[in-house]
Design a protein around this motif. Structure first.
Motif, PDB file in Angstrom:
ATOM      1  N   LEU A 194      -3.111   7.583  -8.060  1.00 43.92           N
ATOM      2  CA  LEU A 194      -3.960   7.549  -6.871  1.00 43.92           C
ATOM      3  C   LEU A 194      -4.055   6.123  -6.326  1.00 43.92           C
ATOM      4  CD1 LEU A 194      -5.653   9.372  -5.060  1.00 43.92           C
ATOM      5  CD2 LEU A 194      -7.600   8.892  -6.531  1.00 43.92           C
ATOM      6  N   TYR A 195      -4.275   5.157  -7.218  1.00 44.42           N
ATOM      7  CA  TYR A 195      -4.277   3.754  -6.786  1.00 44.42           C
ATOM      8  C   TYR A 195      -2.929   3.380  -6.177  1.00 44.42           C
ATOM      9  CZ  TYR A 195      -8.769   2.380  -8.824  1.00 44.42           C
ATOM     10  OH  TYR A 195     -10.098   2.238  -9.084  1.00 44.42           O
ATOM     11  N   LEU A 196      -1.853   3.845  -6.788  1.00 45.74           N
ATOM     12  CA  LEU A 196      -0.523   3.559  -6.269  1.00 45.74           C
ATOM     13  C   LEU A 196      -0.336   4.156  -4.883  1.00 45.74           C
ATOM     14  CD1 LEU A 196       2.248   2.291  -6.740  1.00 45.74           C
ATOM     15  CD2 LEU A 196       2.907   4.380  -7.965  1.00 45.74           C
ATOM     16  N   ALA A 197      -0.815   5.372  -4.673  1.00 48.18           N
ATOM     17  CA  ALA A 197      -0.706   6.015  -3.354  1.00 48.18           C
ATOM     18  C   ALA A 197      -1.467   5.224  -2.291  1.00 48.18           C
ATOM     19  CB  ALA A 197      -1.226   7.447  -3.427  1.00 48.18           C
ATOM     20  N   PHE A 198      -2.670   4.764  -2.639  1.00 50.97           N
ATOM     21  CA  PHE A 198      -3.438   3.962  -1.681  1.00 50.97           C
ATOM     22  C   PHE A 198      -2.770   2.599  -1.438  1.00 50.97           C
ATOM     23  CE2 PHE A 198      -7.078   6.818  -2.785  1.00 50.97           C
ATOM     24  CZ  PHE A 198      -7.264   7.316  -1.508  1.00 50.97           C
ATOM     25  N   ALA A 199      -2.170   2.032  -2.472  1.00 52.01           N
ATOM     26  CA  ALA A 199      -1.436   0.767  -2.306  1.00 52.01           C
ATOM     27  C   ALA A 199      -0.259   0.959  -1.354  1.00 52.01           C
ATOM     28  CB  ALA A 199      -0.948   0.257  -3.662  1.00 52.01           C
ATOM     29  N   ILE A 200       0.438   2.066  -1.496  1.00 53.89           N
ATOM     30  CA  ILE A 200       1.557   2.367  -0.602  1.00 53.89           C
ATOM     31  C   ILE A 200       1.049   2.542   0.828  1.00 53.89           C
ATOM     32  CG2 ILE A 200       3.295   4.106  -0.015  1.00 53.89           C
ATOM     33  CD1 ILE A 200       3.528   4.584  -3.123  1.00 53.89           C
TER      34      ILE A 200
END
Length: 113
Positions: free
Chosen positions: A8-14
């Motif tokens: 989820l953090y990775l998706a928001f970072a993207i």
């Protein structure tokens, strides 16, 4: 942190990186203040959020997903927003990037399913 939270953090970072890159084009080489500020802010937020995903995901895997998905999304947005057309080799290359991200997530033991 769970693996789901890391993704989820990775998706928001993207998402933040894609917004920042879209604003980068609009900044006109950092000559327009609001798109320039949005670019810097989104890149900072993107890297900050990426650090949380690195608590669980291997760095190389997280970066491969972050950059691969970001490339595909920004290419699609640039096609629509800036009318930057892609030829067949570019589309095929983007397809290979998507395939690579899928292979990593579906088959790699490095991700820790």
């Amino acid at each position: 942190m769970t693996q789901t939270q890391a993704y989820l953090y990775l998706a928001f970072a993207i998402g933040a990186e894609v917004i920042g890159t879209t604003a980068l084009k609009a900044s006109d080489s950092f000559t327009r203040p609001w798109p320039s500020l949005l670019t810097v802010g989104c890149y900072a937020l993107s890297f900050y959020l990426l650090t949380f995903s690195l608590r669980v995901l291997p760095t190389g895997i997280a970066y491969a997903i972050w950059s691969g998905v970001g490339i595909v999304l920004i290419s699609a947005i640039s096609w629509v927003v800036y009318e930057q057309r892609l030829d067949l080799p570019a589309i095929l290359g983007l397809g290979l990037i998507i395939a690579g991200v899928a292979v990593i997530n579906l088959f790699s033991k490095s991700v820790g399913h």
